[in-house]
Design a protein around this motif. Structure first.
Motif, short mmCIF file in Angstrom:
data_model
loop_
_atom_site.label_atom_id
_atom_site.label_comp_id
_atom_site.label_asym_id
_atom_site.label_seq_id
_atom_site.Cartn_x
_atom_site.Cartn_y
_atom_site.Cartn_z
N ILE A 151 8.25 -6.19 -1.59
CA ILE A 151 8.55 -4.97 -0.84
C ILE A 151 8.64 -3.81 -1.83
O ILE A 151 9.23 -3.94 -2.90
N ILE B 147 1.19 -1.58 -6.59
CA ILE B 147 1.61 -0.33 -7.21
C ILE B 147 0.90 -0.29 -8.56
O ILE B 147 0.55 -1.32 -9.12
N ASP C 199 6.39 -0.61 2.14
CA ASP C 199 5.16 -1.34 1.83
C ASP C 199 5.51 -2.80 1.62
O ASP C 199 6.51 -3.12 0.97
N VAL C 200 4.66 -3.68 2.14
CA VAL C 200 4.87 -5.12 1.99
C VAL C 200 3.65 -5.71 1.29
O VAL C 200 2.53 -5.60 1.79
N ARG C 201 3.88 -6.28 0.11
CA ARG C 201 2.85 -6.97 -0.69
C ARG C 201 1.64 -6.09 -1.00
O ARG C 201 0.53 -6.57 -1.11
N ASP C 202 1.86 -4.79 -1.12
CA ASP C 202 0.80 -3.86 -1.51
C ASP C 202 0.96 -3.52 -2.99
O ASP C 202 2.08 -3.51 -3.52
N GLN D 269 2.04 -6.66 -7.24
CA GLN D 269 2.20 -6.57 -5.80
C GLN D 269 3.59 -7.07 -5.44
O GLN D 269 3.78 -8.23 -5.09
N LEU E 296 8.65 5.26 2.85
CA LEU E 296 7.72 4.32 3.49
C LEU E 296 8.04 2.92 3.01
O LEU E 296 8.42 2.72 1.85
N HIS F 96 -3.06 4.11 -5.63
CA HIS F 96 -1.87 3.33 -5.28
C HIS F 96 -0.63 4.07 -5.79
O HIS F 96 -0.71 4.84 -6.75
N ASN G 269 7.25 9.07 0.99
CA ASN G 269 6.37 9.24 2.13
C ASN G 269 5.36 10.35 1.84
O ASN G 269 5.65 11.52 1.97
N ILE H 227 8.66 3.43 -0.99
CA ILE H 227 8.01 4.50 -1.74
C ILE H 227 8.17 5.84 -1.02
O ILE H 227 8.53 5.89 0.15
N TYR I 236 -1.48 8.03 0.15
CA TYR I 236 -1.94 7.25 -1.00
C TYR I 236 -3.40 6.84 -0.80
O TYR I 236 -3.82 5.81 -1.29
#
Length: 187
Positions: free
Chosen positions: A89, A78, A73-76, A86, A71, A101, A94, A92, A97
């Protein structure tokens, strides 16, 4: 003893739970540009146009070539230890979540895009990622028109560090079918 000397103020360290509670009670909102790094809430610099455009180019280069087990993720956030950085990119594993996180075991690749944040990313975030076993991190140095690739994490930092210019191509170790042409990203 100097009677005029004042002790240095102590810092209040936040746990990840404290940090989330600040959001729940409205002290922090989803729109606040902050991240939790080793117990401290850090303000993020505003995203400039070059940073944003590079991020768009990376998303285009990565999204159409990701395997189904990954997957984007942008600016999410961890979650790694007492931190919730954050990255610009994160690629992660798939899976769902919904309750937590992604953690280090979920991360296949992290990418940080840096213009004003280069020194902070290099001296604080990259070592944090290494200490928690993030397998690979790319640091896009916008001013230097290069990508630093960090692999083989250890407690003292990454043991394999390479720098690529705009003529290079990179394949993530854990997603070898994904190749990024740096000329397209750094143009």
């Amino acid at each position: 003893m100097n009677v005029n000397a004042h002790p240095l103020p102590s810092r209040h360290r936040f746990t990840v739970e404290d940090y989330h509670r600040l959001g729940e009670i409205g002290v922090l909102s989803e729109d606040d540009r902050v991240e939790l790094i080793e117990g401290e809430i850090i303000d993020l610099a505003p995203i400039g146009t070059q940073h944003a455009e590079t991020l768009r180019k990376l998303i285009r280069a990565l999204a159409s070539h990701l395997p189904p087990e990954a997957l984007l993720d942008v600016r999410d956030p961890i979650r790694i230890g007492g931190s919730e950085p954050q990255p610009d990119i994160a690629i992660i594993r798939n899976r769902s979540y919904v309750d937590v996180h992604p953690g280090p075991e979920d991360v296949l690749l992290l990418i940080e895009v840096a213009d004003t944040s280069l020194e902070f990313d290099r001296s604080i975030k990259i070592p944090l990622y290494a200490r928690h076993g993030i397998p690979e991190v790319w640091l896009i140095d916008l001013a230097g028109r290069a990508v630093e690739v960090f692999r083989d994490p250890a407690a003292e930092g990454y043991r394999d560090v390479r720098r690529y210019g705009p003529a290079g191509r990179i394949r993530p170790v854990l997603i070898p079918e994904l190749e990024v042409d740096l000329a397209a990203v750094l143009a």
